[in-house]
Design a protein around this motif. Structure first.
Motif, PDB file in Angstrom:
ATOM      1  N   ASP A 193       1.289   5.620   9.513  1.00 57.48           N
ATOM      2  CA  ASP A 193       1.647   4.050   9.574  1.00 57.48           C
ATOM      3  C   ASP A 193       1.301   3.078   8.337  1.00 57.48           C
ATOM      4  O   ASP A 193       1.808   2.228   7.951  1.00 57.48           O
ATOM      5  N   GLN A 194      -0.070   3.239   7.585  1.00 56.97           N
ATOM      6  CA  GLN A 194      -0.219   2.659   6.517  1.00 56.97           C
ATOM      7  C   GLN A 194       0.575   3.328   5.396  1.00 56.97           C
ATOM      8  O   GLN A 194       1.080   2.222   4.603  1.00 56.97           O
ATOM      9  N   GLY A 195       1.142   4.318   5.273  1.00 56.45           N
ATOM     10  CA  GLY A 195       1.942   4.961   4.184  1.00 56.45           C
ATOM     11  C   GLY A 195       3.358   4.008   4.223  1.00 56.45           C
ATOM     12  O   GLY A 195       3.939   3.821   3.325  1.00 56.45           O
ATOM     13  N   VAL A 196       3.661   3.705   5.521  1.00 56.05           N
ATOM     14  CA  VAL A 196       4.948   2.965   5.925  1.00 56.05           C
ATOM     15  C   VAL A 196       4.949   1.855   5.010  1.00 56.05           C
ATOM     16  O   VAL A 196       5.897   1.368   4.367  1.00 56.05           O
ATOM     17  N   THR A 197       3.770   1.029   5.480  1.00 54.02           N
ATOM     18  CA  THR A 197       3.711  -0.216   4.860  1.00 54.02           C
ATOM     19  C   THR A 197       3.705  -0.083   3.129  1.00 54.02           C
ATOM     20  O   THR A 197       4.123  -0.939   2.519  1.00 54.02           O
ATOM     21  N   LEU A 198       2.958   0.738   2.870  1.00 55.61           N
ATOM     22  CA  LEU A 198       2.742   0.831   1.368  1.00 55.61           C
ATOM     23  C   LEU A 198       4.131   1.369   0.607  1.00 55.61           C
ATOM     24  O   LEU A 198       4.374   0.669  -0.465  1.00 55.61           O
ATOM     25  N   ILE A 199       4.983   2.085   1.351  1.00 54.92           N
ATOM     26  CA  ILE A 199       6.205   2.440   0.514  1.00 54.92           C
ATOM     27  C   ILE A 199       7.051   1.173   0.573  1.00 54.92           C
ATOM     28  O   ILE A 199       7.762   0.967  -0.331  1.00 54.92           O
ATOM     29  N   SER A 243      -2.948  10.115  -5.986  1.00 54.81           N
ATOM     30  CA  SER A 243      -2.136  10.768  -5.143  1.00 54.81           C
ATOM     31  C   SER A 243      -2.422  10.624  -3.716  1.00 54.81           C
ATOM     32  O   SER A 243      -2.201  11.150  -2.666  1.00 54.81           O
ATOM     33  N   GLN A 244      -3.699   9.836  -3.484  1.00 56.50           N
ATOM     34  CA  GLN A 244      -4.536   9.517  -2.358  1.00 56.50           C
ATOM     35  C   GLN A 244      -4.527   8.152  -1.961  1.00 56.50           C
ATOM     36  O   GLN A 244      -5.684   7.593  -1.511  1.00 56.50           O
ATOM     37  N   MET A 245      -3.418   7.669  -1.878  1.00 58.25           N
ATOM     38  CA  MET A 245      -3.148   6.157  -1.468  1.00 58.25           C
ATOM     39  C   MET A 245      -3.273   6.080   0.061  1.00 58.25           C
ATOM     40  O   MET A 245      -3.693   5.121   0.511  1.00 58.25           O
ATOM     41  N   LEU A 256       5.345  11.043  -2.534  1.00 57.03           N
ATOM     42  CA  LEU A 256       6.376  10.081  -2.692  1.00 57.03           C
ATOM     43  C   LEU A 256       5.758   8.846  -3.779  1.00 57.03           C
ATOM     44  O   LEU A 256       6.345   8.546  -4.687  1.00 57.03           O
ATOM     45  N   LEU A 257       4.594   8.166  -3.087  1.00 61.68           N
ATOM     46  CA  LEU A 257       4.220   7.118  -3.766  1.00 61.68           C
ATOM     47  C   LEU A 257       3.494   7.377  -5.390  1.00 61.68           C
ATOM     48  O   LEU A 257       3.874   6.780  -6.291  1.00 61.68           O
ATOM     49  N   LEU A 294       2.270  14.298   7.523  1.00 62.58           N
ATOM     50  CA  LEU A 294       3.406  13.503   6.746  1.00 62.58           C
ATOM     51  C   LEU A 294       2.713  12.483   5.705  1.00 62.58           C
ATOM     52  O   LEU A 294       3.445  12.274   4.910  1.00 62.58           O
ATOM     53  N   ASN A 295       1.416  12.186   6.160  1.00 61.72           N
ATOM     54  CA  ASN A 295       0.850  11.244   5.273  1.00 61.72           C
ATOM     55  C   ASN A 295       0.566  11.921   3.821  1.00 61.72           C
ATOM     56  O   ASN A 295       0.860  11.207   2.724  1.00 61.72           O
ATOM     57  N   HIS A 296       0.631  13.125   3.611  1.00 59.83           N
ATOM     58  CA  HIS A 296       0.414  14.041   2.566  1.00 59.83           C
ATOM     59  C   HIS A 296       1.852  13.692   1.767  1.00 59.83           C
ATOM     60  O   HIS A 296       1.796  13.764   0.594  1.00 59.83           O
ATOM     61  N   VAL A 297       2.955  13.867   2.467  1.00 62.10           N
ATOM     62  CA  VAL A 297       4.088  13.737   1.800  1.00 62.10           C
ATOM     63  C   VAL A 297       4.404  12.309   1.448  1.00 62.10           C
ATOM     64  O   VAL A 297       5.098  12.107   0.248  1.00 62.10           O
TER      65      VAL A 297
END
Length: 432
Positions: A286-292, A279-281, A270-271, A263-266
């Protein structure tokens, strides 16, 4: 690359048909035989359709052919060099380009070649000297001069590329990469070879999206069984409205991608689609949730989440409406209505229905016979095929394509006790 200013683009660049990918605007005496020549060659090598005006003699006004080329170009790349403002032709060209940005949705990319953006913005140094002469020459037409000044100020405030102290080869490669990324982002999806029944369904969903309402974020869920055309419909809607959003992203096959790559790849997709850059942020979900949430909460975006099958996918990619700026629109395609009901926000539901009899007849016929109706002698098998496929566009498409030009297959149905048995045999070979 050094990007400066406001990176927004305007109205309808996604859905409009353009004759050229890029229009190059430049001061011939400054850069025709050096920087611009190398830039054009690099664009051409990349397969980017670029218009360049190689006429050495110019009149007082822009020619109709050049005006047409400007209007029909998706992107205008403006090479702002030291003597750019000394040419009234270049300034007219620039003003026309900026008008096309507003009226036709053209994307404008200024390139600051050995000039500082502030010189262009405030007409200083060589730009200021040029306008002293223009004001004297056109003292009876100060509106023209003011139009040019306004155009220079506007272009300097756009997102642009500054050479600075870098070598020109690397600079050109970065410009090419940026132009290419714009073209990829602005390219429409191929929706369907034969888009039967799509337009009316697009209009139905558009009513639910209510794009005029810009003070809230809206989510629409397109639900239905596999093969009924949810993804096709989402692509058609995306093509129609994407240009109205600063950021947009179509995440296809969320179910498969999240299972195969995580899911982190998805989240990274998105970002990077909306913000650009790496594309590797995201390292963990859970880190991705915060970044989005933090990066996109002020951006008005269009996000399509295609083929979502678990609530966690929705929660980690578009958890709450306030993750995104006011006026954002999220479209979700899924077979699972219950996960939309469990979403922490209001969701409008659009239930996909199969094609009606005449729509199914047309779609099957186009694929099987290259016509909107069956060939003589195949009316009965067509009717049976439509009934057998149950209005599913995917089944009609695959079965119709399997039978195209295959008189041997169509005639062999006489060896079967019923057309249904014949179609079952065909479907096992081509649909399963």
């Amino acid at each position: 690359m050094a990007f400066i200013g406001d990176c927004s683009s305007s109205s309808s660049s996604v859905t409009r048909q353009w004759a050229h990918d890029v229009f190059l605007s430049f001061r011939g005496k400054d850069t025709r035989n050096n920087f611009t020549a190398h830039l054009f060659a690099a664009l051409d090598q990349k397969g980017i359709n670029t218009y360049i005006d190689n006429a050495l003699e110019r009149g007082e006004n822009i020619s109709p052919a050049l005006l047409k080329a400007i209007e029909e170009s998706k992107i205008s790349v403006i090479v702002l060099s030291q003597n750019y403002a000394s040419s009234s032709w270049c300034l007219d060209e620039l003003a026309t380009i900026l008008e096309c940005k507003e009226t036709k949705g053209q994307i404008v990319l200024p390139v600051f070649y050995k000039v500082d953006p502030s010189e262009v913005r405030y007409q200083k140094n060589s730009f200021g000297e040029a306008f002293v002469k223009h004001e004297e020459r056109f003292k009876d037409d100060q509106m023209k001069v003011q139009r040019w000044k306004t155009a220079l100020t506007q272009v300097a405030n756009l997102c642009g590329c500054d050479l600075g102290t870098r070598n020109e080869h690397d600079f050109i490669q970065e410009i090419i990469e940026h132009v290419n990324s714009i073209l990829v982002k602005e390219t429409c999806f191929q929706v369907s070879k034969y888009p039967v029944g799509i337009e009316s369904r697009v209009q139905d969903v558009m009513l639910l999206l209510d794009l005029k309402k810009k003070d809230s974020t809206c989510m629409v869920g397109i639900i239905g069984i596999g093969g009924i055309g949810k993804t096709t419909l989402a692509k058609a809607i995306y093509n129609s409205i994407a240009s109205q959003f600063k950021g947009r992203c179509f995440l296809e096959n969320v179910r498969e991608t999240s299972k195969q790559k995580g899911l982190n790849h998805v989240q990274n997709e998105l970002l990077s689609n909306i913000l650009g850059g790496s594309s590797q942020m995201v390292g963990i979900v859970d880190q991705g949730v915060t970044l989005i949430e933090k990066r996109l909460q002020l951006k008005r975006i269009l996000l399509v989440l295609d083929d979502v099958d678990e609530l966690v996918q929705l929660e980690k990619l578009a958890g709450k409406p306030d993750w995104f700026g006011l006026g954002s629109r999220i479209i979700v395609t899924t077979r699972n209505k219950h996960l939309l009901c469990a979403y922490d926000g209001v969701v409008s539901i659009y239930p996909m229905k199969g094609l009606g009899h005449y729509e199914a007849l047309r779609l099957f016929s186009w694929h099987a016979f290259k016509s909107d109706k069956p060939n003589d002698g195949y009316v009965n098998v067509t009717k049976d095929a439509i009934r057998y496929c149950g209005g599913l566009p995917l089944a009609l498409t695959v079965l119709g394509s399997a039978l195209r030009g295959r008189d041997d297959i169509l005639h062999c149905r006489k060896n079967w006790t019923s057309t249904e048995e014949f179609l079952t045999m065909i479907s096992k070979k081509y649909l399963e």
